[in-house]
Design an enzyme around this catalytic site. Structure first.
Site, PDB file in Angstrom:
ATOM      1  CD  GLU A 243      -2.288   2.088   0.871  1.00 29.33           C
ATOM      2  OE1 GLU A 243      -3.001   2.648   0.015  1.00 29.33           O
ATOM      3  OE2 GLU A 243      -1.558   2.718   1.658  1.00 29.33           O
ATOM      4  CD  GLU A 252       4.027   6.286   0.233  1.00 29.47           C
ATOM      5  OE1 GLU A 252       4.467   5.210   0.680  1.00 29.47           O
ATOM      6  OE2 GLU A 252       3.013   6.839   0.687  1.00 29.47           O
TER       7      GLU A 252
END
Length: 312
Positions: A243, A252
């Protein structure tokens, strides 16, 4: 003069100087004398002079802080802790100093050490909670309480484990460990939870400890996923869950992490292993929406040099 007699005289002199300078509020002069006395006459120091020493440490560090000498403040606490390595109040105050200097990770370690010594220390508990709240981005809380989102993750993981037979699972960026717990609860034989943030790894460890028996089956690896090797994950991974997405999906570095995992932990048919069953990834795909806008502010702050970047 015998060695013991010399020690007695030095101790007596140091205590006298420490108390005299303390009475004059000359904290910087009192502090080293207390250190010497504490080393030479430890039990007497602990029984009769500990409270005065702590006053001196606090006042001296406050003086140094006002003088703009944060490094010296740390040195004072480090020297004091050499003398009193397990004193809860001293350690808690040191952690507070570290936190105020944005040294959050060592501050957390010290507070946890205090609670391992005295589990009912309310000040250490309070400071640890404040520290954790300051480190955990606020968006974590609505995300962890998003029942619809979490339910879809859980259903997808259960389907992969129970129906498709994925028995080895790698959770990249486990955070609080929620997805790893889903995999373990679904019945996976091995779950590897990878987390690079030391603070989050400690949090995940506590979550796993508090959720037996499923949490106890998870192997927590406090590393970047790209630093994993065969000693960390000794078997091919059949299911990767992650996630590691931001509001813009790719912020990310999820693509880099996934590419590394496909080359090192996951499996797929290849000339060397043509019968390999391809690993699965949850989530398997994402929709990325782009909405064109006009913004003079953005236009004035972003430039594209065609000679550097070629065609776009």
């Amino acid at each position: 003069m015998a060695t013991e007699e010399k020690r007695e005289k030095i101790a007596e002199f140091s205590l006298g100087q420490a108390r005299r300078y303390k009475s004059l509020s000359a904290w910087g002069r009192s502090f080293p004398h207390y250190l010497v006395f504490g080393q030479l006459k430890r039990q007497v120091f602990l029984d009769q002079h500990l409270a005065d020493f702590l006053i001196v440490v606090g006042a001296f560090s406050l003086q140094l802080e006002r003088d703009g000498k944060p490094d010296k403040v740390l040195q004072v606490y480090e020297q004091a802790i050499e003398l009193l390595p397990e004193h809860p109040k001293l350690l808690t105050n040191y952690a507070g100093v570290l936190f105020n200097q944005n040294k959050t990770e060592p501050a957390e370690k010290i507070l946890r050490k205090v609670l391992s010594i005295d589990c009912d220390n309310l000040l250490a508990k309070d400071r640890l909670e404040n520290l954790a709240a300051s480190l955990l981005d606020r968006w974590h809380f609505p995300m962890l309480n998003d029942a619809a989102r979490n339910g879809k993750f859980q259903a997808a993981i259960e389907r992969k484990v129970k129906e498709e037979g994925c028995q080895t699972v790698l959770d990249i960026g486990t955070g609080t460990g929620l997805l790893s717990l889903y995999a373990s609860k679904a019945g996976a034989n091995a779950v590897y939870a990878c987390e690079a943030s030391e603070v989050m790894a400690i949090t995940a460890k506590e979550v796993f400890t508090l959720n037996p028996p499923h949490g106890s089956k998870i192997r927590l690896i406090p590393k970047l996923s790209m630093d994993l090797d065969n000693t960390d994950v000794p078997e091919p991974i059949q299911l990767l869950i992650t996630e590691t997405f931001d509001a813009g999906l790719l912020g990310e570095h999820v693509l880099i992490s996934l590419n590394h995992a496909w080359h090192h932990q996951l499996q797929y048919p290849s000339p060397r292993n043509p019968l390999a069953i391809p690993s699965s990834v949850v989530p398997a795909s994402a929709d990325f929406y782009v909405a064109p806008i006009t913004s003079h502010h953005m236009d004035n702050n972003n430039f594209c040099h065609k000679d550097k970047y070629g065609y776009i």
